[in-house]
Design a protein around this motif. Structure first.
Motif, short mmCIF file in Angstrom:
data_model
loop_
_atom_site.label_atom_id
_atom_site.label_comp_id
_atom_site.label_asym_id
_atom_site.label_seq_id
_atom_site.Cartn_x
_atom_site.Cartn_y
_atom_site.Cartn_z
N MET A 1 -27.91 11.17 -7.39
CA MET A 1 -29.28 11.48 -7.03
C MET A 1 -29.63 12.85 -7.57
O MET A 1 -28.93 13.81 -7.31
CB MET A 1 -29.43 11.49 -5.51
CG MET A 1 -30.86 11.68 -5.06
SD MET A 1 -31.92 10.33 -5.55
CE MET A 1 -31.25 9.01 -4.56
N CYS A 2 -30.66 12.89 -8.40
CA CYS A 2 -30.88 14.11 -9.16
C CYS A 2 -32.31 14.20 -9.64
O CYS A 2 -33.16 13.37 -9.31
CB CYS A 2 -29.95 14.12 -10.38
SG CYS A 2 -28.22 13.78 -10.00
N GLY A 3 -32.56 15.23 -10.46
CA GLY A 3 -33.81 15.37 -11.17
C GLY A 3 -33.53 15.40 -12.66
O GLY A 3 -32.67 16.16 -13.12
N ILE A 4 -34.19 14.55 -13.43
CA ILE A 4 -33.95 14.51 -14.86
C ILE A 4 -35.20 15.00 -15.60
O ILE A 4 -36.32 14.93 -15.08
CB ILE A 4 -33.55 13.10 -15.35
CG1 ILE A 4 -34.72 12.11 -15.21
CG2 ILE A 4 -32.34 12.60 -14.57
CD1 ILE A 4 -34.42 10.73 -15.79
N ALA A 5 -34.99 15.49 -16.83
CA ALA A 5 -36.09 15.98 -17.64
C ALA A 5 -35.70 15.92 -19.10
O ALA A 5 -34.50 15.91 -19.44
CB ALA A 5 -36.44 17.43 -17.25
N GLY A 6 -36.69 15.87 -19.98
CA GLY A 6 -36.38 15.87 -21.40
C GLY A 6 -37.61 15.82 -22.27
O GLY A 6 -38.74 15.63 -21.79
N GLU A 7 -37.37 16.03 -23.56
CA GLU A 7 -38.42 15.95 -24.56
C GLU A 7 -37.84 15.36 -25.83
O GLU A 7 -36.72 15.69 -26.23
CB GLU A 7 -38.99 17.34 -24.87
CG GLU A 7 -40.02 17.34 -26.01
CD GLU A 7 -40.55 18.73 -26.30
OE1 GLU A 7 -40.86 19.46 -25.34
OE2 GLU A 7 -40.65 19.10 -27.51
N ARG A 29 -35.04 21.37 -6.29
CA ARG A 29 -34.84 20.85 -4.94
C ARG A 29 -34.32 19.42 -4.95
O ARG A 29 -33.66 18.99 -4.00
CB ARG A 29 -36.14 20.96 -4.14
CG ARG A 29 -36.55 22.40 -3.90
CD ARG A 29 -37.83 22.53 -3.14
NE ARG A 29 -37.71 22.09 -1.76
CZ ARG A 29 -38.66 22.28 -0.84
NH1 ARG A 29 -39.78 22.92 -1.16
NH2 ARG A 29 -38.50 21.84 0.39
N ARG A 30 -34.59 18.67 -6.01
CA ARG A 30 -34.03 17.33 -6.12
C ARG A 30 -32.54 17.37 -6.41
O ARG A 30 -31.81 16.41 -6.09
CB ARG A 30 -34.72 16.54 -7.24
CG ARG A 30 -36.16 16.17 -6.95
CD ARG A 30 -36.70 15.24 -8.04
NE ARG A 30 -36.07 13.93 -7.99
CZ ARG A 30 -36.53 12.87 -7.32
NH1 ARG A 30 -37.64 12.99 -6.61
NH2 ARG A 30 -35.89 11.73 -7.36
N GLY A 31 -32.09 18.44 -7.05
CA GLY A 31 -30.68 18.57 -7.38
C GLY A 31 -30.21 19.99 -7.22
O GLY A 31 -30.10 20.74 -8.20
N PRO A 32 -29.92 20.42 -6.00
CA PRO A 32 -29.60 21.82 -5.74
C PRO A 32 -28.16 22.22 -6.06
O PRO A 32 -27.83 23.40 -6.00
CB PRO A 32 -29.87 21.96 -4.24
CG PRO A 32 -29.59 20.60 -3.68
CD PRO A 32 -30.04 19.64 -4.75
N ARG A 48 -30.82 18.34 -13.03
CA ARG A 48 -30.48 19.00 -11.76
C ARG A 48 -29.67 18.01 -10.95
O ARG A 48 -30.07 16.85 -10.78
CB ARG A 48 -31.73 19.41 -10.99
CG ARG A 48 -32.58 20.45 -11.65
CD ARG A 48 -31.94 21.81 -11.77
NE ARG A 48 -31.22 22.24 -10.58
CZ ARG A 48 -30.86 23.50 -10.36
NH1 ARG A 48 -31.12 24.45 -11.26
NH2 ARG A 48 -30.20 23.83 -9.26
N ARG A 49 -28.52 18.45 -10.44
CA ARG A 49 -27.57 17.51 -9.83
C ARG A 49 -27.45 17.68 -8.32
O ARG A 49 -27.32 18.79 -7.81
CB ARG A 49 -26.18 17.71 -10.46
CG ARG A 49 -25.17 16.67 -9.99
CD ARG A 49 -23.81 16.90 -10.61
NE ARG A 49 -22.86 15.87 -10.19
CZ ARG A 49 -21.55 15.96 -10.29
NH1 ARG A 49 -21.01 17.05 -10.84
NH2 ARG A 49 -20.77 14.99 -9.87
N LEU A 50 -27.50 16.56 -7.63
CA LEU A 50 -27.11 16.45 -6.22
C LEU A 50 -25.81 15.66 -6.21
O LEU A 50 -25.78 14.49 -6.58
CB LEU A 50 -28.19 15.73 -5.41
CG LEU A 50 -27.90 15.54 -3.92
CD1 LEU A 50 -27.84 16.88 -3.19
CD2 LEU A 50 -28.98 14.65 -3.27
N LYS A 51 -24.73 16.27 -5.79
CA LYS A 51 -23.41 15.65 -5.92
C LYS A 51 -23.18 14.63 -4.80
O LYS A 51 -23.02 14.98 -3.64
CB LYS A 51 -22.33 16.73 -5.87
CG LYS A 51 -22.36 17.69 -7.05
CD LYS A 51 -21.23 18.70 -6.97
CE LYS A 51 -21.24 19.65 -8.17
NZ LYS A 51 -20.13 20.65 -8.10
#
Length: 614
Positions: A1-7, A29-32, A48-51
């Motif tokens: 469960m995380c937040g992803i981003a890219g271009e 906050r999605r992946g603290p 951004r990682r939530l382990k």
């Protein structure tokens, strides 16, 4: 469960790494727990990682496999990753982690984009191949979000809309068609649109392939079939009850896959109570359950603790009862609105926000009962469809569900924003007229489970829990269960006032008092009944200079709503003032929505309006 981003740049240019990192940071906050970035050629990724799965650094993202020439950022959980790993190992693949992310990467190498058909879980991911091609994917029920911002020569993506805004260079003018949908469907803007012209979202059950030159191909890989299955024609009512309960039992068990403890959001209703009961049957040790309640306001009760306490006592859970004072709700309102990826009108958004805040102090993962009503006909707008001919389904559905008629909406919207064509009616009619559903009720359930569910309750739970780094899993949206109940005869779902087949099945697990109770909700009385400082917050937003300049709503209608803040209601009884107020609060919180831009001018052409409905 995380937040992803890219271009990805499709014009041969280099990606804006700083912008991508800003998008990633905005989703902290999605992946603290950790952050990472990667760039190669025309592509940049951030994570951004939530382990939750594989707590070691071996599970870090972006995950790159140089041998296979692939890189991926992934958000969600593949519940059958152990089984898929064993299958892939049989094909000669070697693993360096125990994460489900690595399973996604190697599964794609083995099976291509169709790997998603093998995944049981919730997910959104972006995968880059050695040639610079990009693959974007979203799970069947749209549990995990994926927002897109495309400009000539460039495509950006993120797990949240505010995250995309942090990268800059986004057209933040309002999409008039999306506004029409928002005011018709309780704040829902169906994919691929969002309220902003420059942001779109990948539809559920979709894989999008983007070539290095920018050519895109979409694959829709799943849809529930709401038709009677001849192979199940001999099933009795009892057979259906057993089948539904067993399928839910499997779904709940699947969602225990985790390297950290899994709790439950326990409202006291049948759905979340049944999840607790089935987890207890599985022997989950030290099961933590969480219930939230609020102070009574305007004669409305603010909690259902009597039922959640009963379930917690029945199964001896480690129960946490959270009573939130009214002033704490008020203090949380700005944070709730800011956390919304899109404006959401449901009064219980702040409840989930506060619940997420408290629960995240105890666990990182919870199961929730969301989705049962939309797949099993639990709401009061379904019974009117029981004896309706399929050809009349769209009209009856609009009458019991849509917030207001097109004419009333036209009288409410500012002159710049009204549309001649009823685009929301066109959307309903298009979906209701599609093949694959036998009855009027089947058609309504298909529409609600694939559109309304995705962009209201599911998005609400994901957004508000992830605002606190809390992963919410929804067993009622296990695709095998959804397929099963889609084939279930309508009368079994409508029985007992709705969700009849589930209610009868739950008697084997739950106390009678929970099964036979009246249907409740997640009450937040201070927002259902607007008064005092809550009313002033709405008044301030609608009276702000930027709101007056934007002119979304006719001044006389706004004044009438403010004069009698709790009188005007939508078709389903929601507060009309809150619906317009939360929209303005969201626009102002994110500094967006200043005018309709070129899109409104384009919509002056009737043909463009008709195309927009699709």
């Amino acid at each position: 469960m995380c937040g992803i981003a890219g271009e990805v740049r499709t014009d041969g240019g280099a990606p804006d790494v700083a912008a991508v990192e800003a998008i990633g940071t905005a989703q902290q906050r999605r992946g603290p727990d950790a952050a990472g970035s990667w760039t190669r050629g025309s592509v940049a990724l951030a994570h951004r990682r939530l382990k939750i799965i594989d707590l070691s650094d071996a599970g870090a993202q972006p995950m790159v496999d140089d041998e296979l020439g692939l890189a991926v950022v992934f958000n969600g959980c593949i519940y059958n990753h152990h089984e898929l790993r064993a299958e892939l190992e049989g094909h000669g693949y070697r693993f360096r982690s125990i994460s489900d992310t690595e399973v996604v990467l190697k599964a794609f190498h083995r099976w291509g984009w169709r790997c998603v058909e093998r995944f049981v879980g919730m997910f959104a991911f972006a995968l880059v191949d050695a040639g610079g091609g990009l693959v974007l994917a979203r799970d069947r029920l749209g549990i995990k979000p994926l927002y897109l911002a495309e400009t000539p020569g460039r495509l950006r993506f993120a797990s949240s809309l505010p995250g995309l805004l942090a990268g800059g260079d986004v057209d933040t003018s309002i999409d008039p068609v999306a506004l029409h949908h928002y005011m018709s469907f309780h704040g829902v803007v169906p994919a691929p649109r969002t309220l902003l012209n420059g942001v779109r979202k990948l539809p559920p059950a979709t894989v999008r392939e983007v070539t290095p030159g920018g050519r895109t191909t979409d694959h829709t890989y799943w849809a529930p079939v709401h038709e009677r299955d001849p192979g199940r024609a001999a099933m009795s009512d009892g057979d259906w009850q057993e089948a539904v309960l067993e399928s839910l039992r499997t779904a709940v068990r699947r969602r225990t896959v985790s390297d950290v403890p899994v709790g439950v959001l326990l409202s006291g209703g049948i759905d979340s109570s049944l999840v607790v009961g089935l987890l207890a049957e599985l022997g989950v040790p030290d099961l933590k359950t969480f219930s939230v309640g609020f102070e009574d306001v305007g004669g409305r009760s603010g909690n259902e603790f009597v039922y959640s306490d009963l379930v917690a006592q029945r199964y001896s859970t480690d129960h946490h009862r959270i009573l939130v004072p009214t002033d704490e709700v008020l203090a949380a309102l700005p944070g709730t609105v800011e956390a919304m990826s899109e404006p959401m009108t449901s009064h219980d958004c702040v409840a989930f926000y506060l619940l997420g805040q408290h629960v995240s102090q105890h666990v990182k993962v919870v199961q929730s009962g969301q989705g049962a009503d939309e797949i099993l006909a639990g709401y009061d707008w379904y019974p009117p469809l029981a004896d309706v001919a399929p050809a009349d389904a769209a009209g009856v559905y609009r009458g019991v569900f849509v917030d207001r008629p097109h004419e009333a909406l036209g009288a409410m919207l500012g002159e710049r924003w009204g549309l001649a064509d009823d685009v929301s009616r066109a959307l309903v009619e298009a979906h209701m007229g599609a093949p694959g559903a036998d009855t009027a009720l089947d058609r309504a359930l298909r529409l609600d489970s694939t559109i309304m569910l995705v962009d209201d309750p599911v998005k609400r739970v994901d957004t508000m829990t992830m605002a606190w780094g809390l992963e919410a899993r929804v067993p009622f949206l296990d695709h095998d269960l959804v397929e099963l109940v889609a084939a279930c005869p309508p009368h079994l779902k409508l029985a007992g006032g709705g969700k009849g087949v589930l209610k009868e099945a739950s008697r084997a697990v739950l106390p009678r008092e929970v099964v036979d109770r009246e249907k409740g909700s997640f009450p937040v009385p201070a927002i259902i009944h607007l008064e005092g400082e809550y009313l002033e917050r709405v008044r301030d937003a609608l009276s702000a200079p930027v709101a007056r300049s934007r002119g979304l709503f006719r001044p006389e209608r706004v004044e009438a709503l403010l004069a009698e803040p709790n009188k005007a209601r939508t078709t389903l009884g929601s507060n009309q003032l809150w619906q317009v107020g939360v929209l303005e609060m969201w626009l102002q919180a994110h500094g967006v929505g200043d005018g309709a831009g070129e899109a409104l001018a384009t919509l002056q052409d009737a043909g463009a309006r008709t195309a927009g409905a699709a």
